[in-house]
Design a protein around this motif. Structure first.
Motif, short mmCIF file in Angstrom:
data_model
loop_
_atom_site.label_atom_id
_atom_site.label_comp_id
_atom_site.label_asym_id
_atom_site.label_seq_id
_atom_site.Cartn_x
_atom_site.Cartn_y
_atom_site.Cartn_z
N ASN A 104 0.83 -1.29 -0.06
CA ASN A 104 0.00 0.04 -0.03
C ASN A 104 0.71 1.27 -0.10
O ASN A 104 0.18 2.22 -0.13
CB ASN A 104 -0.99 -0.01 1.20
CG ASN A 104 -2.20 -0.70 0.98
OD1 ASN A 104 -2.98 -0.39 -0.25
ND2 ASN A 104 -2.64 -1.91 1.70
N ARG A 105 1.93 1.12 0.31
CA ARG A 105 3.04 2.33 0.32
C ARG A 105 3.63 2.37 -1.16
O ARG A 105 4.15 3.69 -1.61
CB ARG A 105 4.19 2.03 1.13
CG ARG A 105 3.96 2.73 2.59
CD ARG A 105 5.50 3.05 3.00
NE ARG A 105 6.48 1.69 3.19
CZ ARG A 105 6.40 0.81 4.40
NH1 ARG A 105 5.77 1.33 5.53
NH2 ARG A 105 7.13 -0.09 4.35
N SER A 106 3.33 1.31 -2.08
CA SER A 106 3.96 1.70 -3.18
C SER A 106 2.81 2.31 -4.42
O SER A 106 1.91 1.79 -4.51
CB SER A 106 4.46 0.26 -3.94
OG SER A 106 4.32 0.20 -5.30
N TYR A 156 2.20 -0.46 -7.11
CA TYR A 156 1.13 -1.38 -6.86
C TYR A 156 -0.18 -0.90 -6.76
O TYR A 156 -1.21 -1.54 -7.29
CB TYR A 156 1.62 -2.22 -5.75
CG TYR A 156 2.60 -3.20 -5.79
CD1 TYR A 156 2.31 -4.34 -6.71
CD2 TYR A 156 3.86 -3.19 -5.37
CE1 TYR A 156 3.25 -5.48 -6.97
CE2 TYR A 156 4.89 -4.21 -5.73
CZ TYR A 156 4.33 -5.44 -6.67
OH TYR A 156 5.19 -6.32 -6.81
N LYS A 157 -0.42 0.37 -5.97
CA LYS A 157 -1.60 0.95 -5.78
C LYS A 157 -2.39 1.17 -7.06
O LYS A 157 -3.79 0.62 -7.30
CB LYS A 157 -1.54 2.36 -4.99
CG LYS A 157 -1.51 1.84 -3.47
CD LYS A 157 -1.69 3.11 -2.66
CE LYS A 157 -3.19 3.25 -2.42
NZ LYS A 157 -3.63 3.52 -1.19
N SER A 158 -1.75 1.50 -8.12
CA SER A 158 -2.16 1.93 -9.46
C SER A 158 -2.63 0.71 -10.03
O SER A 158 -3.69 0.40 -10.78
CB SER A 158 -1.45 2.82 -10.23
OG SER A 158 -0.45 2.25 -10.71
N ASP A 206 -9.18 0.97 -4.07
CA ASP A 206 -8.14 1.63 -3.60
C ASP A 206 -7.01 1.34 -2.79
O ASP A 206 -5.99 1.55 -2.68
CB ASP A 206 -8.60 3.05 -3.15
CG ASP A 206 -9.57 3.90 -3.90
OD1 ASP A 206 -8.87 4.13 -5.18
OD2 ASP A 206 -10.39 4.74 -3.77
N SER A 207 -7.65 0.40 -1.79
CA SER A 207 -6.69 -0.29 -0.99
C SER A 207 -6.39 -1.44 -1.03
O SER A 207 -7.41 -2.25 -1.30
CB SER A 207 -7.30 0.39 0.55
OG SER A 207 -6.96 -0.58 1.55
N ILE A 208 -5.17 -1.98 -1.01
CA ILE A 208 -4.78 -3.24 -1.19
C ILE A 208 -5.05 -4.16 -0.12
O ILE A 208 -4.46 -4.10 1.10
CB ILE A 208 -3.35 -3.54 -1.81
CG1 ILE A 208 -3.11 -2.50 -3.06
CG2 ILE A 208 -3.26 -4.88 -2.10
CD1 ILE A 208 -1.74 -2.57 -3.33
#
Lengths: 259, 315
Positions: free
Chosen positions: B154-156, B159-161, B170-172
């Motif tokens: 979730n910091r990346s 990966y998020k996109s 929106d949140s993994i």
């Protein structure tokens, strides 16, 4: 002349915008009367200790009266699922996706909020301690059932339905860890519990949030099983897990309803 | 360009951006299906809830090769499952995890997983989607917690996109991660071997291959059943008389399951050496020697080795 064309374009675009905006309006809430038909019920798990049901706390030394062991709990987590209420007309209402993880270290998790219960009076409830077998074999789940909660065995698939861990000078290793689970065959620990409200009624209304109090007694893990000197670790389904889970689940009882 | 014209153009563009966000004008990505030949049964995992898409497979592949999923960012799934070896280990007997920790078993290959009723040599994992939980959290393998992995993902922004694109969230969460890994692992299939081409009538076996096939059908097919070359049962094929690894019994706690392991598929077998759950045999010749003259007796040895002893010199 030129100006005229542009103002026409402007007009056209405004008109189009208007059309698109109106056409995209969501058509929820098509009016009608809005008397609420549903209310919320809270289900609270209170932890009490031993035969005298004294208040239970995490992180402090307590004595198990039967085994004499001194125990300091660091973890106490368990699943409560498939909550149902019986209406006074005999019909049942069941919560959808009803999976809850109670964690003694997280006070807010001790009170399960059950929304969208149809208004009316209820006389009994049913709930399941553990996670039904289907969800143990259906792959990746979310919410309370997410593997991020540390309640799923990685090498022998299935939920750890109840987890109790802590330190004890009576354990040869200095600690104890009861990971109780198992959803099939003779070692199935999933337990459906029913309770009436002992003459009290659960009044679900839009204006109040009644709270049902259940009491769970973690001393019960050692009701039948010997103390942590003999069994300090349970890490898979089996007879020991079954016994400890059964005794703990059997010990949970209805106390009262706070209207 | 005239100012008014510009403004109205912007206006027009804005219309299309702001309108109808909920009703998804954009074409949803086409879902893919698993391809398999008609002589193969339906897979047990059908991607019904986890729709197979090109982007989903790509995302799963990215996760599979990303060492940030391990506690010290040194080990990825690909470290122990190498494509050049049909996604089995790099010719290691036992797998090596973080800090050079030695694992307990040989890494199996990864293909045709959608047909597996369960996973691991002992069948302990019951679903492909939660299979990654074991290597990710095992302290001998990637040694990481799911909570930390989700924080890292979730910091990346990348990966998020990507997750947003595939799962529209929106949140993994861990389910999305498992779904993506499953799309990648589960879509690796093996149906282009010479055996398949023969089955499909495109080529023929040579005469020595044909003799091998006959022997195979007599002595091996009861466990390594075609066309997947395993029936996924648990058997004791006579490796030991005293078991260092109890195998299936670790899961079932039944004495009668001691020393039983899941029958591995023999597809790609030339690439997956060394062989057996502990990688004890380096070559296929050693394996054949085992079956012809090395079978060790024990209480749970499969009866087929008594009833039908393997002799490799048919007339």
């Amino acid at each position: 002349m030129k100006k005229n064309i542009f103002s026409k374009i402007m007009l056209l675009s405004i008109a189009t915008t208007a059309i698109l905006f109106t056409s995209c309006k969501k058509d929820d809430d098509t009016g009608g009367d809005n008397t609420p038909t549903k209310g919320t019920v809270k289900l609270e798990f209170e932890h009490k200790w031993g035969m005298n049901l004294v208040p239970f706390s995490m992180g402090v030394d307590i004595k198990q009266p039967k085994t004499g062991d001194t125990l300091k709990f660091t973890t106490l987590k368990y699943y409560v699922s498939n909550i149902k209420f019986k209406k006074s007309d005999g019909t049942w209402w069941s919560q959808d996706e009803s999976y809850h993880l109670v964690d003694a270290s997280i006070p807010s998790s001790l009170i399960i909020s059950i929304a969208d219960v149809p208004i009316g009076t209820y006389t009994e409830m049913q709930y399941t301690m553990g996670v039904d077998s289907i969800r143990n074999v259906s792959g990746a789940q979310t919410g309370a059932l997410s593997t991020a909660n540390g309640m799923f065995w990685n090498w022998n698939s299935g939920y750890i339905m109840t987890k109790a861990e802590g330190m004890s000078p009576n354990s040869p290793s200095g600690d104890y860890a009861l990971h109780l689970g198992g959803f099939q065959g003779e070692f199935n620990v999933v337990t459906v519990k029913s309770t009436d409200f002992g003459g009290e009624v659960l009044n679900v209304s839009p204006s109040a949030t009644p709270q049902i109090h259940l009491v769970a007694n973690p001393a019960k893990f050692w009701h039948t099983n010997p103390g942590v000197k003999t069994i300090s670790k349970i890490h898979m389904p089996g007879a020991n897990a079954k016994q400890a889970a059964k005794d703990f689940y059997d010990g949970i009882f209805f106390d009262h309803i706070h209207p | 360009m005239n100012k008014t014209l510009k403004i109205s153009l912007i206006f027009f563009v804005l219309i299309f951006i702001s309108s109808c966000q909920t009703s998804e004008i954009e074409q949803p990505e086409q879902t893919l299906g698993l391809f398999y030949p008609d002589y193969v049964s339906k897979p047990v995992y059908g991607f019904e809830k986890n729709k197979l898409t090109h982007d989903g497979i790509q995302l799963g592949r990215m996760l599979f090769y990303d060492p940030i999923l391990s506690s010290d960012s040194t080990i990825s799934c690909g470290s122990c499952h190498a494509q050049a070896h049909a996604f089995a280990d790099h010719n290691m007997k036992l797998s090596i995890g973080v800090n050079n920790r030695m694992g307990l078993r040989n890494s199996p290959p990864i293909f045709n997983l959608a047909w597996h009723p369960n996973f691991m040599w002992d069948g302990g994992v019951n679903h492909i989607e939660i299979m990654p939980l074991a290597p990710l959290t095992n302290h001998l393998e990637m040694n990481e917690s799911i909570v930390n992995i989700l924080l890292k993902l979730n910091r990346s922004q990348t990966y998020k996109s990507k997750f947003l694109q595939v799962f529209k969230k929106d949140s993994i969460d861990d389910q999305m991660m498992y779904y993506a890994l499953t799309q990648f692992m589960g879509s690796i299939t093996s149906f282009e071997s010479k055996y398949d081409h023969v089955k499909q009538g495109k080529v023929a076996f040579s005469s020595s291959e044909n003799r091998g096939y006959t022997l195979f059908k007599t002595h091996c097919n009861s466990c390594h059943q075609e066309p997947l070359f395993t029936n996924f049962s648990f058997r004791n094929n006579g490796l030991d008389s005293v078991f260092k690894d109890l195998g299936r019994a670790l899961i079932t706690l039944n004495h009668s399951d001691e020393g039983l392991f899941k029958v591995p598929s023999l597809r790609n077998v030339a690439l997956t050496y060394p062989y057996m759950h502990d990688g004890r045999f380096r070559t296929l010749e050693e394996v054949i020697n085992h079956y012809t003259s090395g079978i060790k007796h024990s209480k749970t040895l499969d009866t087929s080795f008594f009833e039908n002893p393997i002799q490799l010199n048919p007339n």
